[in-house]
Design a protein around this motif. Structure first.
Motif, PDB file in Angstrom:
ATOM      1  N   GLU A  48      20.410  39.768  47.074  1.00  0.00           N
ATOM      2  CA  GLU A  48      20.874  39.714  45.683  1.00  0.00           C
ATOM      3  C   GLU A  48      22.265  39.099  45.618  1.00  0.00           C
ATOM      4  OE1 GLU A  48      18.705  43.574  43.735  1.00  0.00           O
ATOM      5  OE2 GLU A  48      20.663  43.876  44.640  1.00  0.00           O
ATOM      6  N   THR A  49      22.478  38.316  44.574  1.00  0.00           N
ATOM      7  CA  THR A  49      23.813  37.748  44.381  1.00  0.00           C
ATOM      8  C   THR A  49      24.627  38.709  43.527  1.00  0.00           C
ATOM      9  OG1 THR A  49      23.066  36.522  42.443  1.00  0.00           O
ATOM     10  CG2 THR A  49      22.995  35.377  44.557  1.00  0.00           C
ATOM     11  N   TRP A  50      25.922  38.680  43.742  1.00  0.00           N
ATOM     12  CA  TRP A  50      26.800  39.541  42.962  1.00  0.00           C
ATOM     13  C   TRP A  50      28.076  38.799  42.611  1.00  0.00           C
ATOM     14  CZ3 TRP A  50      31.648  41.314  44.696  1.00  0.00           C
ATOM     15  CH2 TRP A  50      31.946  41.042  46.026  1.00  0.00           C
ATOM     16  N   ASP A  51      28.747  39.283  41.582  1.00  0.00           N
ATOM     17  CA  ASP A  51      30.005  38.702  41.124  1.00  0.00           C
ATOM     18  C   ASP A  51      31.068  39.789  41.085  1.00  0.00           C
ATOM     19  OD1 ASP A  51      28.804  36.183  40.591  1.00  0.00           O
ATOM     20  OD2 ASP A  51      28.092  36.938  38.669  1.00  0.00           O
ATOM     21  N   ALA A  52      32.296  39.387  41.257  1.00  0.00           N
ATOM     22  CA  ALA A  52      33.416  40.295  41.049  1.00  0.00           C
ATOM     23  C   ALA A  52      33.720  40.245  39.545  1.00  0.00           C
ATOM     24  CB  ALA A  52      34.616  39.875  41.874  1.00  0.00           C
ATOM     25  N   ASP A  53      33.392  41.319  38.863  1.00  0.00           N
ATOM     26  CA  ASP A  53      33.505  41.366  37.403  1.00  0.00           C
ATOM     27  C   ASP A  53      34.785  42.083  37.003  1.00  0.00           C
ATOM     28  OD1 ASP A  53      32.725  41.242  34.685  1.00  0.00           O
ATOM     29  OD2 ASP A  53      31.913  43.275  34.821  1.00  0.00           O
ATOM     30  N   HIS A  54      35.407  41.611  35.937  1.00  0.00           N
ATOM     31  CA  HIS A  54      36.575  42.302  35.384  1.00  0.00           C
ATOM     32  C   HIS A  54      36.072  43.464  34.539  1.00  0.00           C
ATOM     33  CE1 HIS A  54      38.284  38.332  36.335  1.00  0.00           C
ATOM     34  NE2 HIS A  54      39.395  39.005  36.533  1.00  0.00           N
ATOM     35  N   ARG A  55      36.475  44.678  34.881  1.00  0.00           N
ATOM     36  CA  ARG A  55      36.044  45.856  34.119  1.00  0.00           C
ATOM     37  C   ARG A  55      36.442  45.706  32.664  1.00  0.00           C
ATOM     38  NH1 ARG A  55      37.990  49.854  38.734  1.00  0.00           N
ATOM     39  NH2 ARG A  55      36.047  49.960  39.902  1.00  0.00           N
ATOM     40  N   ILE A  56      37.697  45.409  32.424  1.00  0.00           N
ATOM     41  CA  ILE A  56      38.163  45.065  31.077  1.00  0.00           C
ATOM     42  C   ILE A  56      38.275  43.549  31.066  1.00  0.00           C
ATOM     43  CG2 ILE A  56      39.995  45.307  29.362  1.00  0.00           C
ATOM     44  CD1 ILE A  56      40.751  47.942  30.815  1.00  0.00           C
ATOM     45  N   ALA A  57      37.441  42.916  30.259  1.00  0.00           N
ATOM     46  CA  ALA A  57      37.363  41.454  30.258  1.00  0.00           C
ATOM     47  C   ALA A  57      38.706  40.821  29.933  1.00  0.00           C
ATOM     48  CB  ALA A  57      36.313  40.999  29.253  1.00  0.00           C
ATOM     49  N   LEU A  58      38.927  39.650  30.502  1.00  0.00           N
ATOM     50  CA  LEU A  58      40.182  38.933  30.251  1.00  0.00           C
ATOM     51  C   LEU A  58      40.348  38.608  28.770  1.00  0.00           C
ATOM     52  CD1 LEU A  58      40.129  36.484  33.294  1.00  0.00           C
ATOM     53  CD2 LEU A  58      41.404  38.615  33.063  1.00  0.00           C
ATOM     54  N   ILE A  59      39.237  38.270  28.087  1.00  0.00           N
ATOM     55  CA  ILE A  59      39.337  37.930  26.663  1.00  0.00           C
ATOM     56  C   ILE A  59      39.632  39.149  25.799  1.00  0.00           C
ATOM     57  CG2 ILE A  59      37.847  35.907  26.806  1.00  0.00           C
ATOM     58  CD1 ILE A  59      35.619  37.613  25.557  1.00  0.00           C
ATOM     59  N   ASN A  60      39.417  40.344  26.368  1.00  0.00           N
ATOM     60  CA  ASN A  60      39.700  41.576  25.631  1.00  0.00           C
ATOM     61  C   ASN A  60      40.975  42.253  26.115  1.00  0.00           C
ATOM     62  OD1 ASN A  60      37.438  41.276  24.042  1.00  0.00           O
ATOM     63  ND2 ASN A  60      36.131  42.407  25.438  1.00  0.00           N
ATOM     64  N   GLY A  61      41.827  41.506  26.805  1.00  0.00           N
ATOM     65  CA  GLY A  61      43.130  42.041  27.200  1.00  0.00           C
ATOM     66  C   GLY A  61      43.218  42.544  28.629  1.00  0.00           C
ATOM     67  N   GLY A  62      42.182  42.371  29.429  1.00  0.00           N
ATOM     68  CA  GLY A  62      42.223  42.804  30.824  1.00  0.00           C
ATOM     69  C   GLY A  62      43.094  41.880  31.659  1.00  0.00           C
ATOM     70  N   GLU A  63      43.466  42.353  32.829  1.00  0.00           N
ATOM     71  CA  GLU A  63      44.324  41.565  33.714  1.00  0.00           C
ATOM     72  C   GLU A  63      43.524  41.018  34.883  1.00  0.00           C
ATOM     73  OE1 GLU A  63      47.213  44.604  34.617  1.00  0.00           O
ATOM     74  OE2 GLU A  63      48.627  43.693  33.219  1.00  0.00           O
ATOM     75  N   ASN A  64      43.975  39.906  35.415  1.00  0.00           N
ATOM     76  CA  ASN A  64      43.335  39.292  36.578  1.00  0.00           C
ATOM     77  C   ASN A  64      43.983  39.856  37.827  1.00  0.00           C
ATOM     78  OD1 ASN A  64      41.610  37.669  37.987  1.00  0.00           O
ATOM     79  ND2 ASN A  64      42.812  35.815  37.743  1.00  0.00           N
ATOM     80  N   ARG A  65      43.595  41.103  38.156  1.00  0.00           N
ATOM     81  CA  ARG A  65      44.154  41.780  39.316  1.00  0.00           C
ATOM     82  C   ARG A  65      43.070  42.588  40.003  1.00  0.00           C
ATOM     83  NH1 ARG A  65      48.954  44.822  37.001  1.00  0.00           N
ATOM     84  NH2 ARG A  65      49.430  44.829  39.198  1.00  0.00           N
ATOM     85  N   GLU A  66      43.318  42.939  41.238  1.00  0.00           N
ATOM     86  CA  GLU A  66      42.315  43.602  42.064  1.00  0.00           C
ATOM     87  C   GLU A  66      41.867  44.940  41.491  1.00  0.00           C
ATOM     88  OE1 GLU A  66      41.729  44.864  46.753  1.00  0.00           O
ATOM     89  OE2 GLU A  66      43.519  43.766  46.136  1.00  0.00           O
ATOM     90  N   SER A  67      42.745  45.698  40.885  1.00  0.00           N
ATOM     91  CA  SER A  67      42.373  47.011  40.353  1.00  0.00           C
ATOM     92  C   SER A  67      41.459  46.912  39.133  1.00  0.00           C
ATOM     93  CB  SER A  67      43.625  47.810  40.001  1.00  0.00           C
ATOM     94  OG  SER A  67      44.376  47.128  39.025  1.00  0.00           O
ATOM     95  N   ASN A  68      41.359  45.737  38.513  1.00  0.00           N
ATOM     96  CA  ASN A  68      40.491  45.535  37.347  1.00  0.00           C
ATOM     97  C   ASN A  68      39.155  44.910  37.749  1.00  0.00           C
ATOM     98  OD1 ASN A  68      39.842  45.568  34.578  1.00  0.00           O
ATOM     99  ND2 ASN A  68      40.564  43.478  34.324  1.00  0.00           N
ATOM    100  N   LEU A  69      38.917  44.706  39.033  1.00  0.00           N
ATOM    101  CA  LEU A  69      37.691  44.079  39.505  1.00  0.00           C
ATOM    102  C   LEU A  69      36.707  45.113  40.043  1.00  0.00           C
ATOM    103  CD1 LEU A  69      39.229  41.059  41.432  1.00  0.00           C
ATOM    104  CD2 LEU A  69      38.091  41.003  39.227  1.00  0.00           C
ATOM    105  N   ALA A  70      35.421  44.838  39.843  1.00  0.00           N
ATOM    106  CA  ALA A  70      34.357  45.677  40.375  1.00  0.00           C
ATOM    107  C   ALA A  70      33.144  44.800  40.638  1.00  0.00           C
ATOM    108  CB  ALA A  70      34.004  46.785  39.392  1.00  0.00           C
ATOM    109  N   PRO A  71      32.331  45.149  41.639  1.00  0.00           N
ATOM    110  CA  PRO A  71      31.144  44.335  41.913  1.00  0.00           C
ATOM    111  C   PRO A  71      30.057  44.580  40.871  1.00  0.00           C
ATOM    112  CG  PRO A  71      31.219  46.188  43.419  1.00  0.00           C
ATOM    113  CD  PRO A  71      32.475  46.229  42.618  1.00  0.00           C
ATOM    114  N   ALA A  72      29.302  43.517  40.562  1.00  0.00           N
ATOM    115  CA  ALA A  72      28.195  43.622  39.613  1.00  0.00           C
ATOM    116  C   ALA A  72      27.128  42.614  39.999  1.00  0.00           C
ATOM    117  CB  ALA A  72      28.680  43.348  38.196  1.00  0.00           C
ATOM    118  N   HIS A  73      25.861  43.019  39.841  1.00  0.00           N
ATOM    119  CA  HIS A  73      24.773  42.060  40.043  1.00  0.00           C
ATOM    120  C   HIS A  73      25.017  40.861  39.131  1.00  0.00           C
ATOM    121  CE1 HIS A  73      22.502  45.781  41.254  1.00  0.00           C
ATOM    122  NE2 HIS A  73      22.198  44.969  42.252  1.00  0.00           N
TER     123      HIS A  73
END
Length: 135
Positions: free
Chosen positions: A45-70
């Motif tokens: 299965e392929t997976w992406d590092a997803d931003h828990r709080i999306a960048l367009i909704n005010g999330g930050e591009n940092r490791e603590s905001n990333l989580a794996p997702a299919h």
């Protein structure tokens, strides 16, 4: 005791996540998709590092905001994030009085000009050409 690693923070929102950070994100979540809570079977299965709080909704591009997702879960979540952003922008626009333009223009319609037929006189293929007079 393992050495602690400094948290990765992207310089811009477009900064690509380095492979070592993707690996740390995957290991931290123990290979569980944060959208559906199902394990990610890595070779299949392929997976992406997803931003828990999306960048367009005010999330930050940092490791603590990333989580794996299919990959398929990530697509669904991205659609939801975009829809949420559109709704927030619409409500905000109404509150501050910046009404969004409608797709159709309002007002009186102008009548279309009448169509005129253009008549072109063509000679027949078999009509003889008139010789020009010489001076």
């Amino acid at each position: 005791m393992a050495r602690t690693v400094k948290e990765w923070i992207g310089k811009t929102d477009d900064t690509k996540i380095p492979p070592r950070v993707r690996e740390r994100v995957f290991d931290r979540a123990e290979g569980i998709c944060h959208c559906c809570n199902m394990p990610i079977k890595v070779p299949f299965e392929t997976w992406d590092a997803d931003h828990r709080i999306a960048l367009i909704n005010g999330g930050e591009n940092r490791e603590s905001n990333l989580a794996p997702a299919h990959s398929h879960c990530h697509i669904k979540k991205t659609r939801q994030d975009v829809a949420e952003k559109a709704k927030v922008a619409s409500v905000r626009g109404k509150h501050i009085g910046a009404k969004r333009p409608s797709s159709k223009l309002s007002g009186k319609k102008h009548p279309k000009p009448p169509l005129t037929k253009i008549v072109q006189h063509r000679r027949s293929l078999y009509e003889p050409i008139q010789p020009q007079e010489r001076m």
